[in-house]
Design a protein around this motif. Structure first.
Motif, PDB file in Angstrom:
ATOM      1  N   VAL A   1       3.258   0.759 -10.213  1.00 28.92           N
ATOM      2  CA  VAL A   1       2.006   0.432  -9.522  1.00 28.92           C
ATOM      3  C   VAL A   1       1.518  -0.947  -9.956  1.00 28.92           C
ATOM      4  O   VAL A   1       1.189  -1.805  -9.127  1.00 28.92           O
ATOM      5  CB  VAL A   1       0.931   1.500  -9.813  1.00 28.92           C
ATOM      6  CG1 VAL A   1      -0.427   1.057  -9.273  1.00 28.92           C
ATOM      7  CG2 VAL A   1       1.331   2.837  -9.204  1.00 28.92           C
ATOM      8  N   CYS A   2       1.466  -1.163 -11.271  1.00 29.35           N
ATOM      9  CA  CYS A   2       0.977  -2.447 -11.790  1.00 29.35           C
ATOM     10  C   CYS A   2       1.858  -3.604 -11.335  1.00 29.35           C
ATOM     11  O   CYS A   2       1.353  -4.656 -10.910  1.00 29.35           O
ATOM     12  CB  CYS A   2       0.921  -2.407 -13.315  1.00 29.35           C
ATOM     13  SG  CYS A   2      -0.357  -1.338 -13.990  1.00 29.35           S
TER      14      CYS A   2
ATOM     15  N   ALA B   1       0.828  -1.207   0.000  1.00 26.93           N
ATOM     16  CA  ALA B   1       0.000   0.000   0.000  1.00 26.93           C
ATOM     17  C   ALA B   1       0.862   1.256   0.000  1.00 26.93           C
ATOM     18  O   ALA B   1       0.578   2.224  -0.728  1.00 26.93           O
ATOM     19  CB  ALA B   1      -0.930  -0.008   1.213  1.00 26.93           C
ATOM     20  N   LEU B   2       1.923   1.261   0.792  1.00 26.70           N
ATOM     21  CA  LEU B   2       2.808   2.422   0.842  1.00 26.70           C
ATOM     22  C   LEU B   2       3.500   2.642  -0.503  1.00 26.70           C
ATOM     23  O   LEU B   2       3.598   3.771  -0.999  1.00 26.70           O
ATOM     24  CB  LEU B   2       3.853   2.236   1.943  1.00 26.70           C
ATOM     25  CG  LEU B   2       3.318   2.271   3.388  1.00 26.70           C
ATOM     26  CD1 LEU B   2       4.408   1.833   4.363  1.00 26.70           C
ATOM     27  CD2 LEU B   2       2.824   3.667   3.747  1.00 26.70           C
TER      28      LEU B   2
ATOM     29  N   HIS C   1       2.881   5.760  -3.125  1.00 28.60           N
ATOM     30  CA  HIS C   1       4.034   6.581  -3.514  1.00 28.60           C
ATOM     31  C   HIS C   1       4.177   6.631  -5.033  1.00 28.60           C
ATOM     32  O   HIS C   1       4.407   7.705  -5.617  1.00 28.60           O
ATOM     33  CB  HIS C   1       5.298   6.002  -2.879  1.00 28.60           C
ATOM     34  CG  HIS C   1       6.554   6.723  -3.260  1.00 28.60           C
ATOM     35  ND1 HIS C   1       6.871   7.978  -2.789  1.00 28.60           N
ATOM     36  CD2 HIS C   1       7.584   6.361  -4.085  1.00 28.60           C
ATOM     37  CE1 HIS C   1       8.031   8.361  -3.294  1.00 28.60           C
ATOM     38  NE2 HIS C   1       8.480   7.403  -4.079  1.00 28.60           N
ATOM     39  N   SER C   2       4.031   5.488  -5.697  1.00 23.62           N
ATOM     40  CA  SER C   2       4.188   5.444  -7.153  1.00 23.62           C
ATOM     41  C   SER C   2       3.062   6.183  -7.863  1.00 23.62           C
ATOM     42  O   SER C   2       3.293   6.846  -8.886  1.00 23.62           O
ATOM     43  CB  SER C   2       4.249   3.989  -7.631  1.00 23.62           C
ATOM     44  OG  SER C   2       5.408   3.343  -7.136  1.00 23.62           O
ATOM     45  N   LEU C   3       1.838   6.083  -7.353  1.00 27.10           N
ATOM     46  CA  LEU C   3       0.735   6.832  -7.957  1.00 27.10           C
ATOM     47  C   LEU C   3       0.977   8.333  -7.860  1.00 27.10           C
ATOM     48  O   LEU C   3       0.729   9.082  -8.817  1.00 27.10           O
ATOM     49  CB  LEU C   3      -0.581   6.477  -7.268  1.00 27.10           C
ATOM     50  CG  LEU C   3      -1.231   5.149  -7.657  1.00 27.10           C
ATOM     51  CD1 LEU C   3      -2.429   4.866  -6.760  1.00 27.10           C
ATOM     52  CD2 LEU C   3      -1.661   5.147  -9.121  1.00 27.10           C
ATOM     53  N   GLU C   4       1.466   8.775  -6.722  1.00 28.76           N
ATOM     54  CA  GLU C   4       1.732  10.202  -6.545  1.00 28.76           C
ATOM     55  C   GLU C   4       2.830  10.692  -7.484  1.00 28.76           C
ATOM     56  O   GLU C   4       2.865  11.876  -7.837  1.00 28.76           O
ATOM     57  CB  GLU C   4       2.116  10.478  -5.091  1.00 28.76           C
ATOM     58  CG  GLU C   4       0.950  10.309  -4.121  1.00 28.76           C
ATOM     59  CD  GLU C   4       1.376  10.359  -2.671  1.00 28.76           C
ATOM     60  OE1 GLU C   4       2.609  10.287  -2.406  1.00 28.76           O
ATOM     61  OE2 GLU C   4       0.503  10.473  -1.794  1.00 28.76           O
ATOM     62  N   ARG C   5       3.700   9.793  -7.913  1.00 31.45           N
ATOM     63  CA  ARG C   5       4.793  10.147  -8.825  1.00 31.45           C
ATOM     64  C   ARG C   5       4.470   9.784 -10.280  1.00 31.45           C
ATOM     65  O   ARG C   5       5.332   9.858 -11.142  1.00 31.45           O
ATOM     66  CB  ARG C   5       6.075   9.438  -8.386  1.00 31.45           C
ATOM     67  CG  ARG C   5       6.595   9.907  -7.038  1.00 31.45           C
ATOM     68  CD  ARG C   5       7.725   9.018  -6.542  1.00 31.45           C
ATOM     69  NE  ARG C   5       8.850   8.990  -7.461  1.00 31.45           N
ATOM     70  CZ  ARG C   5       9.837   9.878  -7.459  1.00 31.45           C
ATOM     71  NH1 ARG C   5       9.826  10.867  -6.582  1.00 31.45           N
ATOM     72  NH2 ARG C   5      10.836   9.786  -8.318  1.00 31.45           N
TER      73      ARG C   5
ATOM     74  N   LEU D   1      -6.636  -0.827  -3.749  1.00 30.84           N
ATOM     75  CA  LEU D   1      -5.415  -0.401  -4.438  1.00 30.84           C
ATOM     76  C   LEU D   1      -5.497  -0.673  -5.936  1.00 30.84           C
ATOM     77  O   LEU D   1      -4.989   0.097  -6.754  1.00 30.84           O
ATOM     78  CB  LEU D   1      -4.201  -1.133  -3.859  1.00 30.84           C
ATOM     79  CG  LEU D   1      -3.852  -0.892  -2.391  1.00 30.84           C
ATOM     80  CD1 LEU D   1      -2.602  -1.681  -2.024  1.00 30.84           C
ATOM     81  CD2 LEU D   1      -3.644   0.584  -2.101  1.00 30.84           C
ATOM     82  N   LEU D   2      -6.138  -1.773  -6.303  1.00 35.88           N
ATOM     83  CA  LEU D   2      -6.214  -2.171  -7.707  1.00 35.88           C
ATOM     84  C   LEU D   2      -7.342  -1.462  -8.452  1.00 35.88           C
ATOM     85  O   LEU D   2      -7.346  -1.423  -9.687  1.00 35.88           O
ATOM     86  CB  LEU D   2      -6.401  -3.694  -7.782  1.00 35.88           C
ATOM     87  CG  LEU D   2      -6.300  -4.390  -9.134  1.00 35.88           C
ATOM     88  CD1 LEU D   2      -4.960  -4.118  -9.802  1.00 35.88           C
ATOM     89  CD2 LEU D   2      -6.519  -5.890  -8.974  1.00 35.88           C
ATOM     90  N   HIS D   3      -8.281  -0.880  -7.717  1.00 35.72           N
ATOM     91  CA  HIS D   3      -9.488  -0.322  -8.340  1.00 35.72           C
ATOM     92  C   HIS D   3      -9.215   0.731  -9.408  1.00 35.72           C
ATOM     93  O   HIS D   3      -9.890   0.725 -10.452  1.00 35.72           O
ATOM     94  CB  HIS D   3     -10.410   0.257  -7.262  1.00 35.72           C
ATOM     95  CG  HIS D   3     -11.685   0.815  -7.813  1.00 35.72           C
ATOM     96  ND1 HIS D   3     -12.684   0.016  -8.330  1.00 35.72           N
ATOM     97  CD2 HIS D   3     -12.110   2.096  -7.964  1.00 35.72           C
ATOM     98  CE1 HIS D   3     -13.674   0.779  -8.759  1.00 35.72           C
ATOM     99  NE2 HIS D   3     -13.352   2.048  -8.547  1.00 35.72           N
TER     100      HIS D   3
END
Length: 501
Positions: free
Chosen positions: A254-255, A239-240, A244-248, A304-306
């Protein structure tokens, strides 16, 4: 304002620093009419509304320019014109500026730069803080997708065959930050297999859940078993990292992180360990703890996957005990740091390594999947305690009977095969001379095949013409395969030595 990938910042700034005058006049049927009027006296008047008379001669015969503004002139107004500008509406105050723009590299100058110009001019601030530049989707040979060239793929057909979520994940998983994205139907097919894996795991979880509402957090740490502590900790790290990757805007990361967690850690390992705990719980109350951990971890992983697989995750989340109408409004996993358990992760890593080592020995010996073997483990005090706590997992996941775990100083059995896995020595018993002879025959057959393949590879790699003309990736793949075969040959020879003559 930040570009993602960051290299597009230089492209944008280079164009801005060399900017030239912009010809805004176009001869089109549709568009914003240029707000300029001409008088017969030669005067030119610009204004928000049509002038009644010429300010120079007082004449009323004024003619508006017949051209329209360039398309990108009107498109540049989009971030605030859609919100009611030039009126100061509630939507304009709330939504401007927005957070992110997702677009293509070929309109960085045409659209992105001009939205920034107009935003600064009319609103005093940039219209967005992040700009994500999508890669161009090419076919697997690196050619642009085109109907006329026959290089395109119909996304609706792919959706019919594999599902919209599979197509979404396959595309997003290829967003590596490169300029172009090579794509094939095989990638969507592989993702469909991932979706099926999730669905089957969810079905197992639903079949084993009680009807109690889903807990907001996992059971108390003191109630969790070793495998439960491990999966909760691994989810916390996942989750962390995903957040972090989504924010960047690192969508491939992420995948990959979600794929590794859901497929490997949750489905392949925790679900299999949970099956054993549900069949033979180590304590009367432990089955309920396992069910709660299964349900909570799956539900949180679906959140997280949604963003990538919305349909599948909504369907699964709705089938689990939950609170709220939709997963879209469910709270994002937060405060995960407190669930990280480095000790449990280290312990289960050792257990998984031992299981893989035993499975590798079985494969080396050519044992059938249903054929059971007797295994003994020798380890120092702390690893021994971990292995004893996880004994039921090791025995069930390696098809062993009479699994014995000893101190590292205990005497070794005679006539067996052995292998090292970190601090643990693994021995596999051979009960009789007949069994040893049969095992030796299997090993000799495998050794002959490995030796033959290795000789072929080494011969090819000694050929100067092959090294010079073959693609570098082919040569590297052959070199890796040669090293693997060399290691396997040494292992088989060691096993044969352990069996004696």
């Amino acid at each position: 304002m930040r570009f993602h990938p960051e290299r597009w910042t230089k492209v944008y700034m280079d164009w801005m620093e060399r900017i030239r005058d912009w010809n805004i006049s176009r001869q089109l049927w549709w568009g914003h009419r240029i707000p300029v009027w001409y008088c017969a006296c030669g005067e030119m008047v610009a204004g928000k509304a049509a002038p009644e008379t010429c300010p120079r001669c007082g004449g009323a015969a004024l003619t508006q320019d017949p051209d329209v503004l360039d398309t990108w002139f009107s498109s540049a107004l989009w971030p605030f014109a859609t919100l009611g500008w030039p009126r100061e509406t509630e939507d304009l105050r709330y939504f401007y500026p927005t957070s992110a723009l997702v677009t293509a590299r070929d309109i960085i100058f045409l659209w992105v730069a001009r939205m920034v110009m107009f935003g600064l001019e009319f609103r005093g601030e940039v219209p967005f803080r992040d700009v994500y530049i999508n890669p161009t989707v090419l076919n697997i040979e690196g050619r642009r997708m085109s109907k006329t060239m026959g290089t395109g793929m119909d996304p609706l057909l792919l959706v019919d065959r594999y599902g919209a979520d599979s197509l979404r994940f396959a595309l997003i998983n290829r967003c590596t930050g490169e300029q172009d994205l090579r794509f094939s139907e095989k990638m969507v097919e592989d993702t469909r297999n991932f979706a099926n894996k999730i669905w089957n795991a969810a079905r197992f979880v639903r079949m084993n859940l009680d009807q109690a509402p889903a807990p907001a957090t996992p059971p108390a740490r003191s109630a969790l078993g070793l495998a439960d502590r491990w999966i909760v900790s691994r989810f916390a790290r996942c989750a962390l990292e995903v957040t972090h990757s989504l924010e960047r805007f690192e969508f491939r990361e992420v995948c990959q992180r979600l794929y590794d967690f859901v497929w490997s850690e949750f489905c392949d390992w925790y679900v299999e360990m949970a099956k054993q705990d549900l069949r033979e719980p180590p304590a009367p109350a432990h089955a309920a703890v396992t069910r709660a951990t299964l349900g909570w971890t799956l539900a949180e992983a679906m959140k997280l996957l949604h963003p990538i697989m919305p349909s599948l995750t909504e369907e699964i989340w709705q089938a689990l005990p939950h609170e709220g109408r939709t997963i879209m409004r469910a709270p994002w996993p937060d405060g995960m740091e407190r669930w990280i358990d480095a000790e449990a992760e280290s312990q289960i890593t050792l257990v998984i390594d031992v299981i893989r080592a035993i499975r590798g020995m079985r494969a080396d010996l050519g044992l059938a999947p249903g054929e059971t073997v007797k295994v003994e483990l020798f380890a120092p005090e702390r690893p021994q305690a971990t292995l004893e706590e996880a004994e039921r997992y090791i025995a069930s996941l390696t098809r062993t009977f009479g699994l014995a775990i000893h101190p590292e100083t205990a005497p070794r059995p005679r006539g067996g095969l052995s292998s090292l896995c970190g601090p643990v020595e693994i021995t596999m018993a051979v009960d009789s001379r007949e069994a040893a002879q049969a095992m030796r025959a299997r090993l000799q057959k495998q050794l002959a095949a490995v030796t033959r393949d290795l000789a072929t590879l080494e011969g090819r790699l000694r050929t100067a013409e092959f090294i010079e003309k073959a693609p570098a990736e082919v040569v590297e793949a052959d070199q890796r395969r040669r090293d693997e075969l060399s290691t396997r040959r040494a292992t088989l020879e060691r096993y044969m030595g352990g069996l004696g003559s």
